[in-house]
Design a protein around this motif. Structure first.
Motif, PDB file in Angstrom:
ATOM      1  N   ASP A 154      30.060  50.898  44.536  1.00  0.00           N
ATOM      2  CA  ASP A 154      29.584  49.909  43.558  1.00  0.00           C
ATOM      3  C   ASP A 154      30.464  49.881  42.320  1.00  0.00           C
ATOM      4  N   ARG A 155      30.865  51.091  41.900  1.00  0.00           N
ATOM      5  CA  ARG A 155      31.724  51.135  40.722  1.00  0.00           C
ATOM      6  C   ARG A 155      33.090  50.503  41.028  1.00  0.00           C
ATOM      7  N   SER A 156      33.621  50.833  42.211  1.00  0.00           N
ATOM      8  CA  SER A 156      34.899  50.229  42.610  1.00  0.00           C
ATOM      9  C   SER A 156      34.777  48.708  42.616  1.00  0.00           C
ATOM     10  N   ALA A 157      33.662  48.215  43.145  1.00  0.00           N
ATOM     11  CA  ALA A 157      33.461  46.763  43.241  1.00  0.00           C
ATOM     12  C   ALA A 157      33.443  46.135  41.853  1.00  0.00           C
ATOM     13  N   ALA A 158      32.750  46.770  40.912  1.00  0.00           N
ATOM     14  CA  ALA A 158      32.657  46.226  39.550  1.00  0.00           C
ATOM     15  C   ALA A 158      34.029  46.201  38.879  1.00  0.00           C
ATOM     16  N   ARG A 159      34.792  47.269  39.072  1.00  0.00           N
ATOM     17  CA  ARG A 159      36.131  47.325  38.467  1.00  0.00           C
ATOM     18  C   ARG A 159      37.033  46.243  39.060  1.00  0.00           C
ATOM     19  N   LEU A 160      36.934  46.088  40.379  1.00  0.00           N
ATOM     20  CA  LEU A 160      37.799  45.117  41.058  1.00  0.00           C
ATOM     21  C   LEU A 160      37.413  43.684  40.713  1.00  0.00           C
ATOM     22  N   GLU A 161      36.113  43.473  40.481  1.00  0.00           N
ATOM     23  CA  GLU A 161      35.610  42.135  40.146  1.00  0.00           C
ATOM     24  C   GLU A 161      36.325  41.595  38.905  1.00  0.00           C
ATOM     25  N   ILE A 162      36.475  42.448  37.903  1.00  0.00           N
ATOM     26  CA  ILE A 162      37.117  42.024  36.652  1.00  0.00           C
ATOM     27  C   ILE A 162      38.562  41.589  36.914  1.00  0.00           C
ATOM     28  N   LEU A 163      39.245  42.367  37.758  1.00  0.00           N
ATOM     29  CA  LEU A 163      40.644  42.039  38.063  1.00  0.00           C
ATOM     30  C   LEU A 163      40.728  40.775  38.904  1.00  0.00           C
ATOM     31  N   SER A 164      39.796  40.644  39.837  1.00  0.00           N
ATOM     32  CA  SER A 164      39.765  39.473  40.707  1.00  0.00           C
ATOM     33  C   SER A 164      39.538  38.200  39.881  1.00  0.00           C
ATOM     34  N   GLU A 165      38.658  38.303  38.886  1.00  0.00           N
ATOM     35  CA  GLU A 165      38.375  37.137  38.043  1.00  0.00           C
ATOM     36  C   GLU A 165      39.598  36.708  37.229  1.00  0.00           C
ATOM     37  N   SER A 166      40.506  37.647  37.003  1.00  0.00           N
ATOM     38  CA  SER A 166      41.713  37.281  36.257  1.00  0.00           C
ATOM     39  C   SER A 166      42.743  36.605  37.153  1.00  0.00           C
ATOM     40  N   GLY A 167      42.450  36.513  38.455  1.00  0.00           N
ATOM     41  CA  GLY A 167      43.360  35.821  39.364  1.00  0.00           C
ATOM     42  C   GLY A 167      44.116  36.742  40.307  1.00  0.00           C
ATOM     43  N   ILE A 168      44.036  38.046  40.053  1.00  0.00           N
ATOM     44  CA  ILE A 168      44.714  39.016  40.926  1.00  0.00           C
ATOM     45  C   ILE A 168      44.027  39.019  42.289  1.00  0.00           C
ATOM     46  N   ARG A 169      44.844  39.109  43.360  1.00  0.00           N
ATOM     47  CA  ARG A 169      44.249  39.189  44.700  1.00  0.00           C
ATOM     48  C   ARG A 169      44.051  40.649  45.097  1.00  0.00           C
ATOM     49  N   ILE A 170      43.006  40.867  45.865  1.00  0.00           N
ATOM     50  CA  ILE A 170      42.685  42.226  46.297  1.00  0.00           C
ATOM     51  C   ILE A 170      42.762  42.293  47.822  1.00  0.00           C
ATOM     52  N   ALA A 171      43.568  43.241  48.312  1.00  0.00           N
ATOM     53  CA  ALA A 171      43.681  43.423  49.765  1.00  0.00           C
ATOM     54  C   ALA A 171      43.193  44.821  50.135  1.00  0.00           C
ATOM     55  N   LEU A 172      42.496  44.919  51.250  1.00  0.00           N
ATOM     56  CA  LEU A 172      42.078  46.223  51.754  1.00  0.00           C
ATOM     57  C   LEU A 172      43.201  46.745  52.649  1.00  0.00           C
ATOM     58  N   ASP A 173      43.858  47.829  52.220  1.00  0.00           N
ATOM     59  CA  ASP A 173      45.072  48.349  52.859  1.00  0.00           C
ATOM     60  C   ASP A 173      44.715  49.288  54.013  1.00  0.00           C
ATOM     61  N   ASP A 174      45.659  49.477  54.910  1.00  0.00           N
ATOM     62  CA  ASP A 174      45.498  50.432  56.024  1.00  0.00           C
ATOM     63  C   ASP A 174      44.233  50.149  56.822  1.00  0.00           C
ATOM     64  N   PHE A 175      43.857  48.894  56.908  1.00  0.00           N
ATOM     65  CA  PHE A 175      42.595  48.554  57.575  1.00  0.00           C
ATOM     66  C   PHE A 175      42.656  48.971  59.043  1.00  0.00           C
ATOM     67  N   GLY A 176      41.597  49.670  59.461  1.00  0.00           N
ATOM     68  CA  GLY A 176      41.521  50.089  60.853  1.00  0.00           C
ATOM     69  C   GLY A 176      42.069  51.484  61.097  1.00  0.00           C
ATOM     70  N   ALA A 177      42.584  52.127  60.061  1.00  0.00           N
ATOM     71  CA  ALA A 177      43.170  53.455  60.265  1.00  0.00           C
ATOM     72  C   ALA A 177      42.228  54.574  59.874  1.00  0.00           C
ATOM     73  N   GLY A 178      41.406  54.340  58.864  1.00  0.00           N
ATOM     74  CA  GLY A 178      40.581  55.428  58.358  1.00  0.00           C
ATOM     75  C   GLY A 178      39.127  55.254  58.730  1.00  0.00           C
ATOM     76  N   PHE A 179      38.249  55.568  57.803  1.00  0.00           N
ATOM     77  CA  PHE A 179      36.823  55.351  58.016  1.00  0.00           C
ATOM     78  C   PHE A 179      36.575  53.883  57.726  1.00  0.00           C
ATOM     79  N   CYS A 180      36.288  53.155  58.763  1.00  0.00           N
ATOM     80  CA  CYS A 180      36.215  51.714  58.618  1.00  0.00           C
ATOM     81  C   CYS A 180      34.783  51.313  58.290  1.00  0.00           C
ATOM     82  N   ASN A 181      34.462  51.279  57.020  1.00  0.00           N
ATOM     83  CA  ASN A 181      33.095  50.965  56.599  1.00  0.00           C
ATOM     84  C   ASN A 181      32.984  49.461  56.359  1.00  0.00           C
TER      85      ASN A 181
END
Ligand code: G
Ligand code: MN
Length: 271
Positions: A154-181
């Motif tokens: 939840d904290r990660s989401a809130a922090r990322l939300e602020i950056l996302s609103e500024s126009g920065i894109r967010i990508a989930l890296d290494d998808f499929g390699a670790g714990f895929c939640n």
């Protein structure tokens, strides 16, 4: 015989912390001060027309005894030495400065660690850096590893939300390699999934690998996420991911991580 003051000071600090800092962390701190880390850029390409679309910034450090250190190893060293913040900011600032000179159609991707996301000031400082360097936030992508999110989603989401609103894109890296939640996909303000190269390896030769890719692309489409494939080494892999609908890709087939001036040459050659 007198002991130099510096030595006493270092011992005192070590005693208080009850742990002997690994000397390599001190070397890394010195390397940061001397701006001795090597910053490399790996080109990324758009599937639709094969055009160069940007690059991922990767950092490398050649240690005289330990050889070349990069990625996770560098992050681990910086964390054990308490200089993770310095390393992250150094990489962000240095890569933004380079990318500020690129033509407008090229994007920059930088990697973000767990430490960065839990650091309250990271986002603010990143936005300040972007403004300072004059790089448009719309052309920046943050690649977040799944491992970076586990501790407090939840904290990660809130922090990322602020950056996302500024126009920065967010990508989930290494998808499929670790714990895929899959809850990450629901909770985080994501724009893209970056498929780990372990998921790409067999797409041209193994029906089950292809089926997994197809499923992920369908899911991404339903969630309005773009998909980038990493670790493309063969023409067959490239053809498969393009055919299956991945939006862009990177890999040794078209370019290893390269020095900034080599990347400039690639940009010039691409017109
Ligand atoms: O997961 P991350 O994006 O941080 O991975 C970057 C690392 O992957 C770099 O060290 C880079 O050299 C490596 N890499 C990039 N492209 C390829 C590739 O096509 N094949 C392999 N084996 N490694 C790659
Ligand atoms: Mn990455």
């Amino acid at each position: 015989m007198s002991i130099p003051a510096q030595t006493i000071d270092r011992r005192a600090r070590t005693d208080r912390r009850q742990v002997e800092p690994h000397p390599v962390t001190e070397d890394l701190a010195d390397a940061l001060t001397a701006d001795a880390l090597e910053l490399l850029f790996q080109p990324q390409f758009r599937s639709a027309d094969g055009a160069l679309s940007g690059a991922e910034a990767l950092v490398r450090w050649e240690h005289p005894d330990h050889g070349v250190l990069a990625g996770d190893a560098l992050v681990a060293i910086s964390q054990s030495g308490g200089i993770a913040r310095r390393l992250s900011r150094h990489i962000a600032r240095a890569s933004l400065r380079v990318a500020a000179n690129w033509p407008d159609h090229l994007r920059l991707s930088i990697n973000v660690t767990a430490m960065d996301l839990f650091d309250r000031t990271f986002g603010e400082e990143l936005l300040a850096m972007i403004a300072d360097v004059g790089f448009p936030p719309e052309r920046l992508t943050l690649e977040i590893t799944e491992q970076a999110l586990v501790a407090d989603l939840d904290r990660s989401a809130a922090r990322l939300e602020i950056l996302s609103e500024s126009g920065i894109r967010i990508a989930l890296d290494d998808f499929g390699a670790g714990f895929c939640n899959f809850r990450y996909l629901k909770v985080l303000p994501l724009d893209a999934l970056k498929l780990d190269r372990a998921m790409i390896e067999g797409v041209a030769t193994d029906d089950r690998d292809l089926a997994v890719l197809r499923g992920i692309v369908a899911m991404a489409r339903a969630l309005d996420l773009s998909v980038i494939a990493e670790g493309i080494e063969t023409e067959e892999q490239r053809a498969a991911i393009v055919r299956e609908g991945c939006h862009s890709w990177q890999g040794y087939l078209a370019g290893k991580p390269m020095k900034p001036d080599q990347f400039d040459e690639l940009v010039a050659a691409a017109g």
